[in-house]
Design a protein around this motif. Structure first.
Motif, PDB file in Angstrom:
ATOM      1  N   UNK A   1     -17.167  -0.827  -6.347  1.00 54.33           N
ATOM      2  CA  UNK A   1     -15.856  -1.312  -5.921  1.00 54.33           C
ATOM      3  C   UNK A   1     -15.341  -0.457  -4.762  1.00 54.33           C
ATOM      4  N   UNK A   2     -14.597  -1.092  -3.869  1.00 50.72           N
ATOM      5  CA  UNK A   2     -14.089  -0.404  -2.681  1.00 50.72           C
ATOM      6  C   UNK A   2     -12.562  -0.348  -2.745  1.00 50.72           C
ATOM      7  N   UNK A   3     -12.027   0.854  -2.647  1.00 48.96           N
ATOM      8  CA  UNK A   3     -10.583   1.083  -2.622  1.00 48.96           C
ATOM      9  C   UNK A   3     -10.229   1.880  -1.365  1.00 48.96           C
ATOM     10  N   UNK A   4      -8.971   1.798  -0.985  1.00 41.29           N
ATOM     11  CA  UNK A   4      -8.499   2.592   0.151  1.00 41.29           C
ATOM     12  C   UNK A   4      -7.925   3.910  -0.359  1.00 41.29           C
ATOM     13  N   UNK A   5      -8.266   5.031   0.263  1.00 42.62           N
ATOM     14  CA  UNK A   5      -7.708   6.318  -0.175  1.00 42.62           C
ATOM     15  C   UNK A   5      -6.241   6.486   0.217  1.00 42.62           C
ATOM     16  N   UNK A   6      -5.755   5.624   1.144  1.00 43.49           N
ATOM     17  CA  UNK A   6      -4.361   5.697   1.581  1.00 43.49           C
ATOM     18  C   UNK A   6      -3.752   4.307   1.603  1.00 43.49           C
ATOM     19  N   UNK A   7      -2.450   4.226   1.429  1.00 41.44           N
ATOM     20  CA  UNK A   7      -1.755   2.950   1.543  1.00 41.44           C
ATOM     21  C   UNK A   7      -1.676   2.538   3.012  1.00 41.44           C
ATOM     22  N   UNK A   8      -1.625   1.231   3.244  1.00 38.13           N
ATOM     23  CA  UNK A   8      -1.530   0.754   4.621  1.00 38.13           C
ATOM     24  C   UNK A   8      -1.734  -0.733   4.713  1.00 38.13           C
ATOM     25  N   UNK A   9      -2.026  -1.202   5.937  1.00 36.37           N
ATOM     26  CA  UNK A   9      -2.244  -2.613   6.232  1.00 36.37           C
ATOM     27  C   UNK A   9      -3.651  -2.785   6.792  1.00 36.37           C
ATOM     28  N   UNK A  10      -4.346  -3.830   6.327  1.00 38.26           N
ATOM     29  CA  UNK A  10      -5.671  -4.139   6.857  1.00 38.26           C
ATOM     30  C   UNK A  10      -5.501  -4.723   8.257  1.00 38.26           C
ATOM     31  N   UNK A  11      -6.038  -4.038   9.266  1.00 39.35           N
ATOM     32  CA  UNK A  11      -5.922  -4.539  10.651  1.00 39.35           C
ATOM     33  C   UNK A  11      -7.277  -4.945  11.226  1.00 39.35           C
ATOM     34  N   UNK A  12      -8.333  -4.861  10.429  1.00 39.35           N
ATOM     35  CA  UNK A  12      -9.652  -5.288  10.877  1.00 39.35           C
ATOM     36  C   UNK A  12     -10.638  -5.137   9.747  1.00 39.35           C
TER      37      UNK A  12
END
Length: 366
Positions: free
Chosen positions: A300-311
């Protein structure tokens, strides 16, 4: 009577502009085939340039696309831009170059025949490689004639980009141009050696880089946003009249504090679970999965930081370490997500179009 005379005195006639050996006078529009060399077939290689020289003085704005030959959205953006009726009352001069890298465009390739990236070859050389000579010609014949610039790009093959402006936002003039463009996201991007943007900045020319969509594909939202954004900048610069229609919402873009890539944890089949513009929470939002062909080994893939997917990556087959998601960090990612939503609503509304709706090619749903 004195007031009328005063108004007439303020109207300053525009200056002609010469590109190659062709001069465009105030009130004229010309298409120029700028000579850039010969192919080994002995055929002439030219760069198509269209110049609109307004009757009244104003800024000289260049718009360039397809510096990478497989980035097609910018070509369509310029085509539609030139159909905007407001250009008939242009102040200043508009120089449009829809296909800078003609070699790459013909071959559906990002690069030139010598495998060089044109956007890493500026300022170029009069006696250098194909890339160096092309960069030299473009810089001297187009960029140096301008007072402002906008360079249009897309993501690479199999990679998407949310519509975004990349620029030196520490420069107030550039920042005001970027804000007027109206894309939902702005990134304060460092200059890259050899890029057109770096060469223009060195000449003191404020320039924006617009990124949207992916290579070898038309993206309707990205194209509409590009046309709208350029017209907004031209209004901001005083080249076009301000719009009489007052938008109810505030479309001022948000500035990303930083951005980063999330890479594949293993080789396998990649499934994305988010769209460009989606908000992700640090270590909470499941954004993707990479598995073997049997589904027995899944990461599974998670983001280490909060944010917006821009690509993100569009290709479902990935190798370990490949870039999967580009995430932008904001002080308030919830506000950024709201801006993206408002932006998409506007771009889907045909009543906001600045050119005839029947001029839009239909390649499928937006």
């Amino acid at each position: 009577m004195e007031k009328a005379n005063s108004v007439r005195e303020k109207v300053i006639k525009n200056q002609p502009v010469t590109i190659g050996n062709v001069t465009v006078n105030p009130g004229e529009k010309k298409t120029i085939d700028l000579q850039v060399g010969k192919l080994y077939t002995h055929s002439e290689l030219t760069m198509p340039v269209q110049v609109w020289c307004g009757k009244q003085a104003g800024p000289v704005l260049f718009i360039s696309a397809a510096i990478h030959g497989d980035e097609l959205n910018g070509v369509e953006i310029i085509r539609r831009l030139l159909k905007v009726k407001a250009l008939q009352r242009l102040k200043g001069t508009l120089i449009t170059v829809p296909i800078v890298n003609l070699h790459g465009f013909i071959n559906h390739s990002r690069y030139l025949p010598d495998r060089r990236d044109l956007n890493r070859c500026f300022p170029g050389s009069k006696s250098g490689s194909i890339a160096g000579r092309l960069a030299h010609i473009f810089l001297n014949e187009i960029v140096k004639k301008a007072s402002h610039g906008i360079d249009l790009h897309t993501g690479a093959i199999n990679r998407t980009n949310l519509p975004q402006i990349r620029a030196d936002l520490d420069n107030e003039e550039v920042k005001s141009m970027a804000e007027s463009f109206g894309s939902p996201v702005m990134l304060n991007a460092n200059l890259r050696d050899g890029s057109l943007r770096a060469a223009a900045v060195k000449k003191g020319i404020p320039i924006l880089l617009y990124e949207a969509g992916e290579a070898l594909r038309f993206d309707e939202v990205a194209i509409r946003a590009g046309v709208s954004g350029i017209v907004n900048v031209m209004r901001h610069l005083g080249m076009l009249q301000k719009s009489r229609r007052k938008l109810e919402r505030n479309m001022k873009p948000v500035i990303a504090r930083a951005s980063f890539w999330i890479r594949a944890p293993q080789s396998g089949i990649f499934r994305s679970l988010v769209k460009d513009g989606d908000r992700v929470e640090a270590n909470k939002t499941l954004i993707g999965v990479v598995s073997d062909p049997f589904g027995e080994l899944e990461e599974e893939v998670y983001s280490p930081n909060s944010g917006i997917v821009i690509g993100q990556m569009c290709m479902p087959l990935v190798n370990e370490g490949e870039a999967l998601f580009h995430i932008a960090k904001f002080a308030r990612s919830d506000i950024a997500e709201g801006k993206v939503g408002e932006f998409h609503d506007e771009m889907h509304d045909d009543s906001n179009l600045l050119y005839p709706a029947d001029d839009i090619p239909r390649y499928g749903p937006m």
